[in-house]
Design a protein around this motif. Structure first.
Motif, PDB file in Angstrom:
ATOM      1  N   ALA A   1       1.032  -1.586   0.390  1.00  0.00           N
ATOM      2  CA  ALA A   1      -0.279   0.023  -0.379  1.00  0.00           C
ATOM      3  C   ALA A   1       1.048   1.145   0.074  1.00  0.00           C
ATOM      4  O   ALA A   1       0.090   2.465  -0.120  1.00  0.00           O
ATOM      5  N   TRP A   2       2.381   0.956   0.056  1.00  0.00           N
ATOM      6  CA  TRP A   2       3.000   2.449   0.389  1.00  0.00           C
ATOM      7  C   TRP A   2       2.184   3.607  -0.710  1.00  0.00           C
ATOM      8  O   TRP A   2       2.336   4.386  -0.908  1.00  0.00           O
ATOM      9  N   SER A   3       2.815   3.033  -2.244  1.00  0.00           N
ATOM     10  CA  SER A   3       2.028   3.287  -3.093  1.00  0.00           C
ATOM     11  C   SER A   3       1.358   3.909  -3.526  1.00  0.00           C
ATOM     12  O   SER A   3       0.917   5.283  -3.712  1.00  0.00           O
ATOM     13  N   CYS A   4       0.052   3.936  -2.653  1.00  0.00           N
ATOM     14  CA  CYS A   4      -1.021   4.299  -2.540  1.00  0.00           C
ATOM     15  C   CYS A   4      -1.335   5.848  -1.287  1.00  0.00           C
ATOM     16  O   CYS A   4      -2.409   6.462  -1.552  1.00  0.00           O
ATOM     17  N   MET A   5      -0.499   5.273  -0.482  1.00  0.00           N
ATOM     18  CA  MET A   5      -0.381   6.709   0.121  1.00  0.00           C
ATOM     19  C   MET A   5      -0.375   7.888   0.037  1.00  0.00           C
ATOM     20  O   MET A   5      -0.514   8.820   0.208  1.00  0.00           O
ATOM     21  N   GLY A   6       0.346   8.089  -0.854  1.00  0.00           N
ATOM     22  CA  GLY A   6       0.650   9.706  -1.427  1.00  0.00           C
ATOM     23  C   GLY A   6      -0.703  10.579  -1.395  1.00  0.00           C
ATOM     24  O   GLY A   6      -0.276  12.048  -1.656  1.00  0.00           O
ATOM     25  N   CYS A   7      -1.352   9.469  -2.633  1.00  0.00           N
ATOM     26  CA  CYS A   7      -2.869  10.585  -2.396  1.00  0.00           C
ATOM     27  C   CYS A   7      -3.374   9.829  -1.364  1.00  0.00           C
ATOM     28  O   CYS A   7      -4.659  10.979  -0.956  1.00  0.00           O
ATOM     29  N   HIS A   8      -3.841   8.634  -1.220  1.00  0.00           N
ATOM     30  CA  HIS A   8      -5.256   8.088  -0.456  1.00  0.00           C
ATOM     31  C   HIS A   8      -5.109   8.872   1.436  1.00  0.00           C
ATOM     32  O   HIS A   8      -5.739   8.394   1.928  1.00  0.00           O
ATOM     33  N   ALA A   9      -3.841   9.194   1.472  1.00  0.00           N
ATOM     34  CA  ALA A   9      -3.682   8.949   3.512  1.00  0.00           C
ATOM     35  C   ALA A   9      -3.598  10.833   3.125  1.00  0.00           C
ATOM     36  O   ALA A   9      -3.349  10.943   4.589  1.00  0.00           O
ATOM     37  N   VAL A  10      -3.605  12.058   2.247  1.00  0.00           N
ATOM     38  CA  VAL A  10      -3.172  12.112   2.743  1.00  0.00           C
ATOM     39  C   VAL A  10      -5.075  13.907   2.552  1.00  0.00           C
ATOM     40  O   VAL A  10      -5.441  13.269   1.501  1.00  0.00           O
ATOM     41  N   GLU A  11      -5.034  14.204   3.661  1.00  0.00           N
ATOM     42  CA  GLU A  11      -6.954  14.453   3.847  1.00  0.00           C
ATOM     43  C   GLU A  11      -6.886  15.331   3.089  1.00  0.00           C
ATOM     44  O   GLU A  11      -7.732  15.724   1.874  1.00  0.00           O
ATOM     45  N   SER A  12      -5.877  16.630   2.203  1.00  0.00           N
ATOM     46  CA  SER A  12      -6.159  17.041   1.539  1.00  0.00           C
ATOM     47  C   SER A  12      -5.987  16.996  -0.422  1.00  0.00           C
ATOM     48  O   SER A  12      -5.703  18.568  -0.894  1.00  0.00           O
ATOM     49  N   ALA A  13      -5.473  16.084  -0.696  1.00  0.00           N
ATOM     50  CA  ALA A  13      -5.350  15.115  -1.591  1.00  0.00           C
ATOM     51  C   ALA A  13      -6.749  15.305  -2.497  1.00  0.00           C
ATOM     52  O   ALA A  13      -7.708  15.298  -2.247  1.00  0.00           O
ATOM     53  N   ARG A  14      -6.351  15.703  -3.573  1.00  0.00           N
ATOM     54  CA  ARG A  14      -7.432  16.312  -4.477  1.00  0.00           C
ATOM     55  C   ARG A  14      -7.330  15.839  -6.677  1.00  0.00           C
ATOM     56  O   ARG A  14      -6.041  15.535  -6.732  1.00  0.00           O
ATOM     57  N   ASN A  15      -8.385  15.281  -6.740  1.00  0.00           N
ATOM     58  CA  ASN A  15      -8.133  15.243  -8.539  1.00  0.00           C
ATOM     59  C   ASN A  15      -8.018  16.113  -9.384  1.00  0.00           C
ATOM     60  O   ASN A  15      -8.769  17.022  -8.686  1.00  0.00           O
ATOM     61  N   SER A  16      -6.807  15.833  -9.958  1.00  0.00           N
ATOM     62  CA  SER A  16      -6.215  17.558 -10.343  1.00  0.00           C
ATOM     63  C   SER A  16      -7.484  17.718 -11.484  1.00  0.00           C
ATOM     64  O   SER A  16      -7.919  19.191 -11.330  1.00  0.00           O
ATOM     65  N   TYR A  17      -8.090  16.914 -12.282  1.00  0.00           N
ATOM     66  CA  TYR A  17      -9.300  17.685 -13.247  1.00  0.00           C
ATOM     67  C   TYR A  17     -10.274  16.905 -13.703  1.00  0.00           C
ATOM     68  O   TYR A  17     -10.086  15.926 -14.004  1.00  0.00           O
ATOM     69  N   PRO A  18     -11.219  16.518 -13.276  1.00  0.00           N
ATOM     70  CA  PRO A  18     -11.852  18.045 -12.745  1.00  0.00           C
ATOM     71  C   PRO A  18     -11.573  17.510 -11.619  1.00  0.00           C
ATOM     72  O   PRO A  18     -11.258  16.621 -10.539  1.00  0.00           O
ATOM     73  N   SER A  19     -12.014  18.798 -10.536  1.00  0.00           N
ATOM     74  CA  SER A  19     -11.265  18.664  -9.127  1.00  0.00           C
ATOM     75  C   SER A  19     -11.847  17.913  -8.525  1.00  0.00           C
ATOM     76  O   SER A  19     -13.501  18.895  -7.790  1.00  0.00           O
ATOM     77  N   TYR A  20     -11.696  17.160  -7.158  1.00  0.00           N
ATOM     78  CA  TYR A  20     -12.546  16.616  -6.446  1.00  0.00           C
ATOM     79  C   TYR A  20     -11.576  15.866  -5.518  1.00  0.00           C
ATOM     80  O   TYR A  20     -10.278  15.601  -5.903  1.00  0.00           O
ATOM     81  N   ARG A  21     -12.179  15.294  -4.146  1.00  0.00           N
ATOM     82  CA  ARG A  21     -11.094  14.593  -2.875  1.00  0.00           C
ATOM     83  C   ARG A  21     -10.769  13.751  -3.202  1.00  0.00           C
ATOM     84  O   ARG A  21     -11.579  12.397  -3.824  1.00  0.00           O
ATOM     85  N   VAL A  22      -9.731  13.364  -3.213  1.00  0.00           N
ATOM     86  CA  VAL A  22      -9.427  11.537  -3.309  1.00  0.00           C
ATOM     87  C   VAL A  22      -9.835  11.156  -1.925  1.00  0.00           C
ATOM     88  O   VAL A  22      -9.959  11.475  -1.356  1.00  0.00           O
ATOM     89  N   PRO A  23     -10.751   9.427  -2.925  1.00  0.00           N
ATOM     90  CA  PRO A  23     -11.620   8.717  -1.698  1.00  0.00           C
ATOM     91  C   PRO A  23     -11.018   8.645  -0.592  1.00  0.00           C
ATOM     92  O   PRO A  23      -9.471   8.324  -0.523  1.00  0.00           O
ATOM     93  N   MET A  24     -11.241   8.782   0.873  1.00  0.00           N
ATOM     94  CA  MET A  24     -10.364   7.872   1.641  1.00  0.00           C
ATOM     95  C   MET A  24     -10.633   6.706   1.538  1.00  0.00           C
ATOM     96  O   MET A  24     -11.519   6.366   1.480  1.00  0.00           O
ATOM     97  N   LEU A  25     -10.171   6.518   2.199  1.00  0.00           N
ATOM     98  CA  LEU A  25     -10.050   4.369   1.851  1.00  0.00           C
ATOM     99  C   LEU A  25     -10.518   3.705   3.513  1.00  0.00           C
ATOM    100  O   LEU A  25     -10.909   2.594   3.550  1.00  0.00           O
TER     101      LEU A  25
END
Ligand code: HEC
Length: 108
Positions: free
Chosen positions: A35-59
């Motif tokens: 899971a280490w490679s997933c954490m850069g997006c999924h463990a970061v509360e403020s992470a957003r999908n760039s386009y369209p802009s929305y929050r990366v879902p918390m898993l």
């Protein structure tokens, strides 16, 4: 027909007893190591999908079967998202089960 299902039932019973079907279960410990490679997006509360802009879902804490089926859907191209599809393209069913078990657990 009846005999056939009895034979099938005893074969699957024997497989279960021998542990041969255990690989069907997700292993959260192994999942954590994947899971280490997933954490850069999924463990970061403020992470957003760039386009369209929305929050990366918390898993963390999501339903294990839902997570597994979502990962399979990305891998098979049934769920569209270029980044997620690339993330899981080379992962096996067992890898996806283990990741789902890890993220569904409480300890993340
Ligand atoms: C570059 C950022 C990024 C990385 C790295 C990443 N993801 Fe994602 N993930 C996303 C985004 C953005 C979405 C939402 C996509 C969508 O709209 O379908 C998503 C969606 C998901 C979903 C669906 C969640 C839901 O609530 O429906 C799962 C499950 C998932 N990711 C698991 C993983 C796993 C496991 C890994 C590591 C192998 C991973 N992701 C790596 C950005 C990322």
């Amino acid at each position: 027909m009846r005999l056939k299902s009895i034979v099938l039932a005893s074969i699957s019973g024997a497989l279960l007893a021998s542990g041969a079907l255990q690989a069907e279960e997700g292993d959260a410990v192994r999942g954590e190591s994947l899971a280490w490679s997933c954490m850069g997006c999924h463990a970061v509360e403020s992470a957003r999908n760039s386009y369209p802009s929305y929050r990366v879902p918390m898993l963390g804490g999501q339903n294990e079967l839902y997570l597994y089926q979502s990962l399979v859907a990305y891998r098979e191209g049934q769920r569209e998202h270029a980044t997620m599809q690339a993330q899981v393209r080379s992962l096996s069913d067992q890898d996806l089960r283990d990741l789902a078990a890890y993220f569904a657990g409480d300890d993340d």
